[in-house]
Design a protein around this motif. Structure first.
Motif, short mmCIF file in Angstrom:
data_model
loop_
_atom_site.label_atom_id
_atom_site.label_comp_id
_atom_site.label_asym_id
_atom_site.label_seq_id
_atom_site.Cartn_x
_atom_site.Cartn_y
_atom_site.Cartn_z
N ASN A 129 0.82 -1.22 0.00
CA ASN A 129 0.00 0.00 0.00
C ASN A 129 0.85 1.26 0.00
O ASN A 129 0.57 2.20 -0.74
N ILE A 130 1.88 1.29 0.82
CA ILE A 130 2.74 2.48 0.91
C ILE A 130 3.45 2.72 -0.42
O ILE A 130 3.56 3.85 -0.87
N ARG A 131 3.91 1.65 -1.04
CA ARG A 131 4.61 1.78 -2.33
C ARG A 131 3.65 2.23 -3.43
O ARG A 131 4.00 3.08 -4.25
N ALA A 132 2.42 1.70 -3.43
CA ALA A 132 1.47 2.00 -4.51
C ALA A 132 0.72 3.31 -4.29
O ALA A 132 0.47 4.05 -5.24
N VAL A 133 0.36 3.60 -3.04
CA VAL A 133 -0.44 4.78 -2.72
C VAL A 133 0.18 5.44 -1.48
O VAL A 133 -0.29 5.23 -0.36
N PRO A 134 1.23 6.24 -1.66
CA PRO A 134 1.94 6.81 -0.52
C PRO A 134 1.07 7.63 0.44
O PRO A 134 1.32 7.65 1.63
N GLY A 135 0.01 8.25 -0.01
CA GLY A 135 -0.78 9.10 0.86
C GLY A 135 -2.03 8.46 1.42
O GLY A 135 -2.90 9.16 1.93
N HIS A 136 -2.14 7.13 1.36
CA HIS A 136 -3.37 6.49 1.85
C HIS A 136 -3.46 6.59 3.37
O HIS A 136 -2.47 6.77 4.06
#
Length: 171
Positions: A129-136
């Motif tokens: 998740n952090i790699r794909a969507v840093p601001g989630h």
């Protein structure tokens, strides 16, 4: 690898939750939070892959659908060989510890440990998740129904653990 929904909000790849919250909520709800965890993951898989699958049924029937979810998490991380072993091991441990819930008391209390195999899978999902969507949103705060579950389920979980400890002390 991120995707958007109809609302044009960027969604994480997998259900985002901190490891400590997953562990705490699983123990205090006597495993019910794990059903919610599976539901959150399958709902995001359904949205992302645009597949016709039932997230609620896959959540309730976790024993049948846990490994396919763990495999998806492992493959999304990009290390198929090493994480494939993690997926198999996590699945076997989770099923085994979950089935202990059907053992007679006080042994059924051991099933509270069924969250342990989910923690490495969640750690991998969080990194994806952090790699794909840093601001989630990381989902680490306790609020709303989480508080209700802690207030009601926390004492129940503690009493179960106390009963297990007393059984061992008498044996």
């Amino acid at each position: 690898m991120s995707y958007t929904t109809d609302k044009n909000l960027i969604q994480p790849i997998f259900f985002p939750v901190s490891l400590w919250k997953l562990a705490l909520m699983s123990v205090c709800t006597v495993g019910l939070y794990q059903v919610y965890w599976f539901y959150g993951n399958w709902r995001l898989v359904k949205l992302r892959e645009r597949r016709r699958l039932s997230a609620p049924w896959r959540s309730v029937l976790g024993v049948l659908f846990a490994y396919p979810l763990f495999r998806r998490i492992s493959r999304a991380a990009g290390n198929p060989r090493g994480l494939a072993c993690l997926a198999v091991l996590a699945f076997l441990l989770w099923v085994g510890l979950s089935l202990v819930a059907y053992a007679p008391l006080p042994w059924a209390v051991v099933s509270l440990a069924s969250v342990i195999p989910l923690l490495p899978m969640q750690a991998v999902a969080n990194s994806v998740n952090i790699r794909a969507v840093p601001g989630h949103i990381s989902n680490s705060r306790i609020r709303g129904w989480n508080i209700v579950a802690l207030v009601v389920g926390g004492p129940v979980a503690l009493l179960n653990l106390l009963g297990f400890a007393l059984h061992w002390a008498q044996a």
